[in-house]
Design a protein around this motif. Structure first.
Motif, PDB file in Angstrom:
ATOM      1  N   SER A 163       3.251   3.482   4.366  1.00 35.86           N
ATOM      2  CA  SER A 163       3.813   3.398   3.011  1.00 35.86           C
ATOM      3  C   SER A 163       4.027   4.749   2.349  1.00 35.86           C
ATOM      4  CB  SER A 163       2.914   2.540   2.120  1.00 35.86           C
ATOM      5  OG  SER A 163       1.618   3.112   2.013  1.00 35.86           O
ATOM      6  N   VAL A 164       3.150   5.714   2.577  1.00 32.11           N
ATOM      7  CA  VAL A 164       3.259   7.013   1.903  1.00 32.11           C
ATOM      8  C   VAL A 164       3.574   8.076   2.954  1.00 32.11           C
ATOM      9  CG1 VAL A 164       2.130   8.718   0.437  1.00 32.11           C
ATOM     10  CG2 VAL A 164       1.591   6.291   0.164  1.00 32.11           C
ATOM     11  N   HIS A 186      -1.691   4.273  -1.005  1.00 25.80           N
ATOM     12  CA  HIS A 186      -1.384   3.959  -2.400  1.00 25.80           C
ATOM     13  C   HIS A 186      -2.322   2.874  -2.938  1.00 25.80           C
ATOM     14  CE1 HIS A 186       0.890   0.752  -0.358  1.00 25.80           C
ATOM     15  NE2 HIS A 186       0.770   0.076  -1.487  1.00 25.80           N
ATOM     16  N   GLY A 187      -2.602   2.964  -4.242  1.00 27.82           N
ATOM     17  CA  GLY A 187      -3.483   1.987  -4.887  1.00 27.82           C
ATOM     18  C   GLY A 187      -4.885   2.075  -4.317  1.00 27.82           C
ATOM     19  N   SER A 251      -0.521   4.259  -7.343  1.00 27.08           N
ATOM     20  CA  SER A 251       0.885   4.298  -6.950  1.00 27.08           C
ATOM     21  C   SER A 251       1.754   4.996  -7.979  1.00 27.08           C
ATOM     22  CB  SER A 251       1.405   2.872  -6.727  1.00 27.08           C
ATOM     23  OG  SER A 251       0.713   2.235  -5.681  1.00 27.08           O
ATOM     24  N   LEU A 264       9.334   7.627  -3.829  1.00 21.34           N
ATOM     25  CA  LEU A 264       8.157   6.778  -3.949  1.00 21.34           C
ATOM     26  C   LEU A 264       8.250   5.833  -5.139  1.00 21.34           C
ATOM     27  CD1 LEU A 264       5.267   9.227  -2.998  1.00 21.34           C
ATOM     28  CD2 LEU A 264       6.524   7.621  -1.553  1.00 21.34           C
ATOM     29  N   LEU A 268       7.427   2.488  -3.531  1.00 22.52           N
ATOM     30  CA  LEU A 268       6.122   1.948  -3.923  1.00 22.52           C
ATOM     31  C   LEU A 268       6.225   1.020  -5.129  1.00 22.52           C
ATOM     32  CD1 LEU A 268       3.722   5.014  -3.509  1.00 22.52           C
ATOM     33  CD2 LEU A 268       4.166   3.147  -1.901  1.00 22.52           C
ATOM     34  N   THR A 273       3.793  -1.852  -3.862  1.00 23.21           N
ATOM     35  CA  THR A 273       2.552  -1.774  -4.639  1.00 23.21           C
ATOM     36  C   THR A 273       1.850  -3.113  -4.773  1.00 23.21           C
ATOM     37  OG1 THR A 273       3.319   0.139  -5.891  1.00 23.21           O
ATOM     38  CG2 THR A 273       1.621  -1.210  -6.914  1.00 23.21           C
TER      39      THR A 273
END
Length: 338
Positions: A163-164, A186-187, A251, A264, A268, A273
């Motif tokens: 994701s990142v 993220h998160g 995020s 992002l 995201l 997210t």
């Protein structure tokens, strides 16, 4: 069936191309030919720029198709072009949209084809929604035989779906793992996500070709497996044979501090997210027996093995690596100030 794929060599469409070719269909690919050496020998290639409508018509002549499948249509002008080119020439026009078009967070975490479409964070998704609306209007008003497909995160052996990451892909994240560095997640890593191996997707997609239940309808094609992002990254570390050192960052903070070129906000905030779980019962009614059989821990092992065997795909990104270190340093300093 006689099938024309616009594209045909990408992450999703390459698996469809291989499966259709192996089944003996009369398959045509229309693209620029940049990966023509990877196309099966029994596939007819129309190598041209599809925006050159006169050249497309010259090459396909008076051919009629059972299905035309559009994998590289991102804005309404491209869909309008396809309608001009293929209206009256195909029994089915299959448009690849995106599950990122769904409104998130939705009223229910269980996403169906009836979930509302809206995405204020990502222009890519809004363009897909506009294309869907145009095509459904053409179906209702003029009988254009459209089928809409909404994939979510579909992957193949050429890249690990994380994701990142920066604009150069997932290899720099894998490199951080192998070097024992902390990896941005993220998160808090607990939201659920769905990852689908491209060969599984292809079986569901092919089941909709020539299928009378598919005309005028939208379908989502995904695995039934839902994993948290922590589990996704942990499976990746396991495939590499290394320890996983996660570093969790909000995020919205990641989106705010992302350098130019790191989308992002859309990636995201507009998509990954929140928890999403997909209900594919509509697809299974139309294509009895469909089931995604590749678990992510199996698929990611194939990805890692392929990347290790292909050094040309190991594209480093020192700027992304340095950005990760700055984000971690900034959050650690913030902790000290409180």
């Amino acid at each position: 069936m006689k099938i024309l794929i616009i594209g045909g060599t990408g992450t999703i469409s390459s698996a469809i191309t291989r499966q259709l070719a192996a089944s003996g269909h009369d398959l045509w690919l229309l693209n620029r030919g940049t990966r023509k050496d990877e196309v099966p020998a029994n596939v007819r290639q129309v190598i041209t720029d599809i925006d050159d409508e006169a050249e497309v018509l010259r090459q396909i002549g008076n051919e009629q198709f059972d299905a035309v499948c559009e994998f590289i249509g991102f804005v309404t002008a491209q869909v309008e072009r396809d309608i001009r080119l293929f209206k009256g020439r195909t029994r089915q026009y299959v448009y690849i949209s995106s599950a990122s078009a769904y409104n998130k967070p939705a009223a229910s975490h269980m996403i169906t084809e009836g979930t509302s479409l809206a995405n204020p964070y990502w222009e890519y998704s809004r363009n897909k929604i506009a294309c869907e609306e145009l095509l459904m209007h053409e179906y209702r008003e003029n009988g254009f035989p459209v089928t809409i497909i909404r994939p979510s995160h579909t992957y193949c052996e050429r890249a690990v779906p994380l994701s990142v990451h920066g604009p150069k892909g997932s290899w720099p994240v894998l490199k951080r793992m192998m070097e024992g560095k902390r990896v941005l997640v993220h998160g808090d890593g607990s939201s659920l996500w769905t990852l689908t191996w491209n060969e599984d997707f292809a079986r569901g997609f092919i089941g909709l070709l020539g299928n009378p239940k598919a005309i005028g309808e939208a379908f989502q094609i995904m695995s039934d497996e839902s994993l948290s992002w922590t589990q996704i990254y942990q499976c990746t570390a396991n495939a590499l044979g290394v320890a996983f050192h996660p570093y969790y960052v909000a995020s919205d903070f990641l989106a705010e501090v992302a350098p130019e070129g790191y989308d992002l906000t859309g990636n995201l905030i507009g998509d990954k997210t929140v928890t999403v779980v997909f209900d594919c019962s509509k697809l299974k009614r139309a294509v009895p027996g469909f089931k995604a059989t590749t678990r992510f821990d199996e698929g990611v092992r194939r990805c890692v093995a392929y990347l290790m065997e292909h050094p040309e795909l190991q594209v480093e990104d020192p700027e992304f690596d340095a950005w990760c270190d700055r984000v971690i340093e900034a959050q650690e300093k913030a902790k000290e100030l409180i």
